[in-house]
Design a protein around this motif. Structure first.
Motif, PDB file in Angstrom:
ATOM      1  N   UNK A   1      28.242 -35.419  33.948  1.00 50.67           N
ATOM      2  CA  UNK A   1      26.925 -35.419  33.305  1.00 50.67           C
ATOM      3  C   UNK A   1      26.734 -34.147  32.486  1.00 50.67           C
ATOM      4  N   UNK A   2      27.163 -33.004  33.039  1.00 52.26           N
ATOM      5  CA  UNK A   2      27.027 -31.727  32.364  1.00 52.26           C
ATOM      6  C   UNK A   2      26.490 -30.660  33.299  1.00 52.26           C
ATOM      7  N   UNK A   3      26.654 -29.379  32.879  1.00 54.25           N
ATOM      8  CA  UNK A   3      26.117 -28.261  33.660  1.00 54.25           C
ATOM      9  C   UNK A   3      26.691 -28.338  35.083  1.00 54.25           C
ATOM     10  N   UNK A   4      25.855 -28.437  36.107  1.00 55.62           N
ATOM     11  CA  UNK A   4      26.350 -28.584  37.475  1.00 55.62           C
ATOM     12  C   UNK A   4      26.202 -29.999  38.004  1.00 55.62           C
ATOM     13  N   UNK A   5      25.952 -30.956  37.112  1.00 55.29           N
ATOM     14  CA  UNK A   5      25.605 -32.325  37.526  1.00 55.29           C
ATOM     15  C   UNK A   5      26.789 -33.276  37.381  1.00 55.29           C
ATOM     16  N   UNK A   6      27.076 -33.967  38.479  1.00 54.78           N
ATOM     17  CA  UNK A   6      28.178 -34.922  38.528  1.00 54.78           C
ATOM     18  C   UNK A   6      27.692 -36.226  39.140  1.00 54.78           C
ATOM     19  N   UNK A   7      28.412 -37.310  38.841  1.00 52.77           N
ATOM     20  CA  UNK A   7      28.159 -38.585  39.505  1.00 52.77           C
ATOM     21  C   UNK A   7      29.499 -39.180  39.904  1.00 52.77           C
ATOM     22  N   UNK A   8      29.560 -39.685  41.126  1.00 52.46           N
ATOM     23  CA  UNK A   8      30.756 -40.343  41.625  1.00 52.46           C
ATOM     24  C   UNK A   8      30.435 -41.791  41.991  1.00 52.46           C
TER      25      UNK A   8
ATOM     26  N   UNK B   1      50.506 -19.348  34.422  1.00 51.52           N
ATOM     27  CA  UNK B   1      51.618 -19.056  35.310  1.00 51.52           C
ATOM     28  C   UNK B   1      51.517 -19.717  36.661  1.00 51.52           C
ATOM     29  N   UNK B   2      50.551 -20.634  36.824  1.00 48.06           N
ATOM     30  CA  UNK B   2      50.373 -21.354  38.093  1.00 48.06           C
ATOM     31  C   UNK B   2      50.479 -22.855  37.826  1.00 48.06           C
ATOM     32  N   UNK B   3      51.700 -23.354  37.608  1.00 50.19           N
ATOM     33  CA  UNK B   3      51.869 -24.760  37.226  1.00 50.19           C
ATOM     34  C   UNK B   3      51.442 -25.749  38.299  1.00 50.19           C
ATOM     35  N   UNK B   4      51.243 -25.266  39.526  1.00 51.97           N
ATOM     36  CA  UNK B   4      50.794 -26.162  40.601  1.00 51.97           C
ATOM     37  C   UNK B   4      49.310 -26.500  40.485  1.00 51.97           C
ATOM     38  N   UNK B   5      48.606 -25.796  39.597  1.00 55.84           N
ATOM     39  CA  UNK B   5      47.174 -26.034  39.392  1.00 55.84           C
ATOM     40  C   UNK B   5      46.974 -26.604  37.993  1.00 55.84           C
ATOM     41  N   UNK B   6      46.555 -27.846  37.898  1.00 60.09           N
ATOM     42  CA  UNK B   6      46.260 -28.453  36.602  1.00 60.09           C
ATOM     43  C   UNK B   6      44.806 -28.166  36.232  1.00 60.09           C
ATOM     44  N   UNK B   7      44.589 -27.584  35.068  1.00 59.13           N
ATOM     45  CA  UNK B   7      43.233 -27.306  34.590  1.00 59.13           C
ATOM     46  C   UNK B   7      42.821 -28.419  33.634  1.00 59.13           C
ATOM     47  N   UNK B   8      41.699 -29.042  33.924  1.00 58.70           N
ATOM     48  CA  UNK B   8      41.180 -30.118  33.071  1.00 58.70           C
ATOM     49  C   UNK B   8      39.813 -29.694  32.544  1.00 58.70           C
ATOM     50  N   UNK B   9      39.651 -29.751  31.241  1.00 59.51           N
ATOM     51  CA  UNK B   9      38.409 -29.329  30.615  1.00 59.51           C
ATOM     52  C   UNK B   9      37.573 -30.549  30.242  1.00 59.51           C
ATOM     53  N   UNK B  10      36.343 -30.570  30.711  1.00 61.00           N
ATOM     54  CA  UNK B  10      35.391 -31.613  30.351  1.00 61.00           C
ATOM     55  C   UNK B  10      34.100 -30.937  29.868  1.00 61.00           C
ATOM     56  N   UNK B  11      33.244 -31.688  29.235  1.00 62.17           N
ATOM     57  CA  UNK B  11      32.007 -31.112  28.699  1.00 62.17           C
ATOM     58  C   UNK B  11      31.016 -30.852  29.847  1.00 62.17           C
ATOM     59  N   UNK B  12      31.108 -29.684  30.428  1.00 62.22           N
ATOM     60  CA  UNK B  12      30.277 -29.310  31.567  1.00 62.22           C
ATOM     61  C   UNK B  12      29.598 -27.973  31.327  1.00 62.22           C
ATOM     62  N   UNK B  13      29.211 -27.747  30.072  1.00 60.58           N
ATOM     63  CA  UNK B  13      28.556 -26.502  29.705  1.00 60.58           C
ATOM     64  C   UNK B  13      27.198 -26.388  30.362  1.00 60.58           C
TER      65      UNK B  13
ATOM     66  N   UNK C   1      29.711 -26.142  34.924  1.00 59.41           N
ATOM     67  CA  UNK C   1      28.569 -25.224  34.857  1.00 59.41           C
ATOM     68  C   UNK C   1      29.018 -23.928  34.180  1.00 59.41           C
ATOM     69  N   UNK C   2      29.732 -24.073  33.017  1.00 60.42           N
ATOM     70  CA  UNK C   2      30.392 -22.897  32.477  1.00 60.42           C
ATOM     71  C   UNK C   2      29.661 -22.202  31.334  1.00 60.42           C
ATOM     72  N   UNK C   3      28.455 -22.637  31.001  1.00 61.97           N
ATOM     73  CA  UNK C   3      27.630 -21.882  30.066  1.00 61.97           C
ATOM     74  C   UNK C   3      28.363 -21.500  28.796  1.00 61.97           C
ATOM     75  N   UNK C   4      28.318 -20.205  28.455  1.00 63.94           N
ATOM     76  CA  UNK C   4      28.958 -19.720  27.236  1.00 63.94           C
ATOM     77  C   UNK C   4      30.387 -19.238  27.474  1.00 63.94           C
ATOM     78  N   UNK C   5      30.887 -19.341  28.691  1.00 65.62           N
ATOM     79  CA  UNK C   5      32.257 -18.918  28.975  1.00 65.62           C
ATOM     80  C   UNK C   5      33.247 -19.832  28.247  1.00 65.62           C
ATOM     81  N   UNK C   6      34.379 -19.290  27.884  1.00 63.68           N
ATOM     82  CA  UNK C   6      35.399 -20.034  27.143  1.00 63.68           C
ATOM     83  C   UNK C   6      36.405 -20.638  28.117  1.00 63.68           C
ATOM     84  N   UNK C   7      36.415 -21.973  28.287  1.00 64.52           N
ATOM     85  CA  UNK C   7      37.379 -22.580  29.206  1.00 64.52           C
ATOM     86  C   UNK C   7      38.827 -22.290  28.844  1.00 64.52           C
ATOM     87  N   UNK C   8      39.097 -22.063  27.554  1.00 60.87           N
ATOM     88  CA  UNK C   8      40.473 -21.769  27.142  1.00 60.87           C
ATOM     89  C   UNK C   8      40.984 -20.487  27.793  1.00 60.87           C
ATOM     90  N   UNK C   9      40.080 -19.562  28.067  1.00 60.88           N
ATOM     91  CA  UNK C   9      40.471 -18.331  28.744  1.00 60.88           C
ATOM     92  C   UNK C   9      40.997 -18.631  30.141  1.00 60.88           C
TER      93      UNK C   9
END
Length: 244
Positions: free
Chosen positions: A41-48, A232-244, A217-225
């Motif tokens: 949904x965005x921000x800190x809001x999710x639906x399952x 260097x941690x290939x065991x952790x997959x990072x997935x970016x979604x619109x959750x600003x 809930x990432x506000x103005x932070x840059x997910x690319x960072x």
């Protein structure tokens, strides 16, 4: 090299956007008991959606017209701030059969809910739930009070068949995260000054190694960072979604 957008991992596959009326991204997680659908949904809001259950987390009416979304069987509230405890969204989602899980701090604001304190575990509607701490150590108000004092908020670990999801709530990279076990998917907040920097999120993820990490809930932070920090941690997959 791991890509930012992974289309098949752990049985997780992106399904893109919904219809024009609800431009929310969705992913589907394959579990041993059927699909778990995640709507961002965005921000800190999710639906399952899982089986015949609809579960909302921290619904916030500034992000969506919840009157047009499925009614909730379960609602999880992490803490009492207005972007997490929204009476308008709750009224639009709640029926006589809805169960609300919340912390003791604001139970009087949502009568009839199930109170879970940090460290509590219980079955809620057939889902195993663990309430874990969510608080600030470094980031504080001008008064010296943490934005989220220890003991007042919850994160939640929800078990859907063979998959375990950690929804951190508003928190920093606290020591208790290192005690988390077998987390398949984690949602970690990354907005300043209230929660974590990308560096803190990366540190948190390394402490318990979720297989899939969604910054939310990432506000103005840059997910690319964050992606760069965890390269260097290939065991952790990072997935970016619109959750600003």
């Amino acid at each position: 090299m791991k890509a930012v957008l992974i289309f098949l991992i752990l049985g997780v596959c992106g399904t893109g956007l919904t219809g024009a009326a609800e431009a929310f991204e969705k992913d589907v997680v394959k579990t041993t008991a059927g699909d778990l659908e995640i709507t961002f949904i965005g921000h800190g809001s999710l639906m399952f959606k899982f089986g015949n259950k609809v579960i909302h987390v921290d619904p916030y009416s500034k992000l969506a017209d919840y009157a047009k979304l499925p009614k909730a069987d379960l609602i999880f509230l992490t803490h009492e701030h207005q972007d997490h405890l929204d009476p308008v969204a709750l009224q639009q989602l709640t029926t006589a059969k809805t169960t609300v899980v919340l912390t003791e701090k604001f139970a009087e604001k949502v009568p009839g809910g199930i109170i879970m304190r940090n460290g509590d575990t219980r079955d809620v509607g057939g889902i195993a739930v663990e309430a874990v701490p969510a608080y600030n150590i470094m980031h504080k108000r001008d008064t010296g009070q943490p934005f989220h004092p220890k003991g007042t908020g919850n994160g939640y670990v929800l078990t859907f068949a063979d998959k375990r999801l950690y929804i951190a709530g508003d928190t920093e990279n606290i020591p208790e995260m290192g005690l988390l076990k077998r987390i398949d998917i984690a949602f970690l907040p990354m907005n300043l000054p209230y929660t974590m920097t990308p560096e803190m999120v990366a540190d948190a993820a390394r402490s318990f190694k979720p297989k899939v990490l969604y910054p939310y809930h990432y506000g103005e932070a840059d997910p690319a960072r964050l992606v760069a920090l965890l390269k260097g941690n290939p065991e952790i997959e990072v997935r970016i979604r619109r959750m600003k």
